[in-house]
Design an enzyme around this catalytic site. Structure first.
Site, mmCIF file in Angstrom:
data_model
loop_
_atom_site.group_PDB
_atom_site.id
_atom_site.type_symbol
_atom_site.label_atom_id
_atom_site.label_comp_id
_atom_site.label_asym_id
_atom_site.label_seq_id
_atom_site.Cartn_x
_atom_site.Cartn_y
_atom_site.Cartn_z
ATOM 1 N N LYS B 79 11.408 6.601 -4.828
ATOM 2 C CA LYS B 79 10.591 6.338 -5.893
ATOM 3 C C LYS B 79 10.376 7.048 -6.825
ATOM 4 O O LYS B 79 9.695 8.340 -6.060
ATOM 5 C CB LYS B 79 9.415 5.251 -4.518
ATOM 6 N N SER B 154 4.617 -2.623 -2.868
ATOM 7 C CA SER B 154 5.122 -0.837 -4.329
ATOM 8 C C SER B 154 6.231 -1.161 -4.499
ATOM 9 O O SER B 154 6.553 -0.590 -5.786
ATOM 10 C CB SER B 154 3.343 -0.317 -4.951
ATOM 11 N N SER B 178 3.408 -1.135 0.900
ATOM 12 C CA SER B 178 3.900 -0.640 0.175
ATOM 13 C C SER B 178 5.721 -0.005 0.924
ATOM 14 O O SER B 178 7.056 -0.628 0.088
ATOM 15 C CB SER B 178 3.240 0.641 -0.966
#
Lengths: 100, 501
Positions: B79, B154, B178
């Site tokens: 990420k 996210s 997330s």
């Protein structure tokens, strides 16, 4: 409902420039979210201790020592800055009219 | 079977047998990214050179017949809020568009020591603020199961990349759901570890009392393998904890956990323990709310029944402060974010392309940079947090929220006196359509209603695939465990995974 004046004040504290349209939109959206958050007033919190963390954390201090940094790392750090001078990061003037 | 379908232990065993090289595997993924990511948009940066050089090192180890760590040669995606040395790290924001990391996050250091091949950095909601990855300043990631829908967020880029076989596993971060919510939307496995289990050194901070890094994988076994590598105390993160894991903290399945390296033995041991006898599972009545998708509810209830047939004892429990967890979160997280994001001033780093030379004073520079550099959702949360912390509101909002947090935590503590683990849905709906919720921030926030309480209480929880709505959209089941008992979660999740095949 949060007022336009409050929105402007908060934006100033947070150092965010917002134009007129953005202020209006922010006012509407924040009001809606704050209405939802109002729910928390219904909870009886008398005698309840606040929990800033979910687990117990201890403050750990390190010694305040100057450490030498590998010059290539120093170079890489400085390369990220928009403005540098003599190996330092340059900051815009803090006072409105420079005395020059 | 394609190379890109393989799990971690399959890769490990086949690399050892020299069925393929690490470089061949790496190239298979890079080719697939080049072809498929045009549709999915999961990668912000592909680190081809880095990946190939790491793969080459592993092939040298194999040639020298050296012992291979379990993750050696395994291709992963990270990420784009976790720092990888000398690779751009944007946090999904314009304000960090040109920022290059100068050091490795501790989790990256650990992965590199294991010989992981890093394929690239994945898309996310700006500063991890969002539930659909639509708040990325760069582009929108698509759900591989239906390209008209969001992957969740996210960590949407990481979840979509794993689901589309663009990497073997990915790292995500979870502040309010997330990791778990995108794992649910994309039909894969996502673990939010106990607060403090994994070092956050080198993670760009959003809300420091809530953020955790965790694995997003194709199987429960893979999640366990990655978690075991990244967990542990790190002197660079004062909130990280190590000791609990070494001592096992009373986890009844610790003996099962050892020896996963020889994959077969691990599986055999699991097979020998085919039931969940004597384990008690709680199902909180507050997690089956009005407005929940009826098909999601059906799938979760079926999953709970399956646990019962596996020998588990199911009990209804109550977590009475559940409805206050989300409003509580939306004070605490933005408050911490408004403080954490104060550092973005574009003086030390973060120059904007549109920088205006007319700006002369420092204060005007701040206003301009931050006004232009942050996207709408980030600005909204900074505003909300600044408001909650400002004079006159601190007691009424922030302090009250911290007290409600104590009550949410106590709900779980009481429940865990009666049950060993808790079963809930991950999200009230399957993946929604792109654009469906962007205009209504509050509606977007509600998709995290079942995941947020876990972060407030600091507990570990996993999302595992439970079924599909209309045979198409995946739905995840959440298993919540007690602090530091990830082992137990892996154990029961594996049994469910096997039974649900």
């Amino acid at each position: 409902m949060i007022s336009k004046k409050e929105v402007k004040h908060i934006a100033k504290l947070a150092r965010l420039s917002l134009n007129k349209r953005e202020i209006l939109k922010m006012q509407q959206e924040l009001s809606k979210i704050l209405d939802y958050i109002e729910k928390l007033r219904k909870v009886d919190v008398s005698g309840v201790k606040p929990a800033p963390y979910s687990i117990q954390v201890e403050n750990i201090m390190r010694n305040d020592e100057v450490k030498t940094v590998d010059p290539t790392i120093k170079k890489k750090i400085l390369e990220q800055a928009p403005e540098t001078k003599d190996g330092f990061v340059k900051v815009k003037s803090i006072i409105d009219k420079p005395w020059s | 079977m394609e190379l890109t379908d393989l799990t971690i232990s399959e890769i490990h065993n086949r690399l050892k047998k020299k069925e393929f090289s690490a470089k061949e595997l790496c190239k298979a993924y890079l080719d697939r990214i080049e072809k498929e990511d045009k549709k999915i948009f999961s990668f912000l940066t592909v680190t081809k050179k880095l990946a190939l050089s790491q793969a080459e090192k592993i092939d040298n180890l194999i040639a020298k017949r050296e012992k291979l760590p379990i993750l050696a040669g395994v291709p992963a995606a990270i990420k784009d809020i976790i720092l990888v040395k000398d690779v751009r790290c944007t946090a999904g924001s314009k304000i960090l568009e040109n920022y290059t990391a100068i050091y490795d996050a501790t989790v990256i250091k650990k992965l590199k020591t294991q010989g992981v091949v890093i394929l690239g950095k994945t898309n996310l909601d700006e500063f991890a603020m969002g539930s659909s990855t639509e708040n990325s300043a760069f582009f929108k990631t698509k759900n591989p199961h239906d390209l008209s829908r969001v992957p969740g967020g996210s960590s949407g880029g990481s979840a979509a990349a794993v689901a589309a076989n663009l990497c073997t596993f990915a790292l995500g971060t979870d502040t309010g759901g997330s990791i778990r919510q995108p794992a649910s939307f994309c039909g894969i496995v996502g673990l939010k570890p106990t607060y403090g289990a994994v070092s956050r050194y080198g993670l760009i901070a959003f809300a420091s009392s809530l953020d955790q890094i965790g694995p997003i994988t194709k199987t429960v076994e893979d999640a366990k393998i990655v978690f075991d590598v990244i967990k542990g105390r790190d002197e660079m993160d004062s909130t990280s904890i190590g000791g609990g894991y070494d001592k096992g903290l009373g986890s009844p399945y610790r003996q099962v956990s050892k020896g996963y390296v020889t994959d077969k033995r691990y599986r055999n041991r699991l097979r020998n323990r085919q039931t969940l006898n004597n384990l008690r599972f709680g199902v909180p009545k507050e997690y089956f709310i009005e407005g929940m998708d009826p098909e999601v509810e059906e799938i979760i209830k079926e999953a709970i029944k399956k646990f019962e047939t596996l020998g588990a004892k199911i009990e209804e429990i109550s977590l009475p402060h559940t409805e206050y967890a989300l409003p509580c979160y939306y004070i605490i997280a933005p408050s911490e974010a408004s403080a954490n994001l104060a550092r973005y001033d574009a003086i030390r780093y973060g120059e904007l392309k549109t920088q205006n030379s007319k700006v002369k004073t420092l204060i005007d520079y701040y206003f301009k940079i931050r006004g232009e550099g942050f996207g709408e959702e980030v600005r909204r949360r900074i505003m909300l947090g600044t408001y909650a912390l400002s004079a006159g509101y601190y007691e009424a909002y922030y302090k009250r929220a911290l007290k409600v947090r104590t009550l949410v935590k106590q709900d779980f503590e009481k429940a865990f006196q009666k049950v060993d683990l808790i079963l809930t849905p991950v999200s009230p709906t399957p993946a929604f359509k792109l654009g469906e919720r962007v205009l209504d921030p509050l509606k977007m926030y509600l998709s995290d209603i079942f995941t947020v309480p876990v972060n407030l209480a600091g507990l570990p929880a996993i999302s595992i695939p439970a079924g599909k709505v209309k045979n198409k959209l995946p739905v995840g089941l959440q298993i919540i465990g007690q602090a530091f008992r990830e082992e137990e979660i892996f154990k029961v999740a594996s049994l469910f995974e096997e039974a649900n095949l």
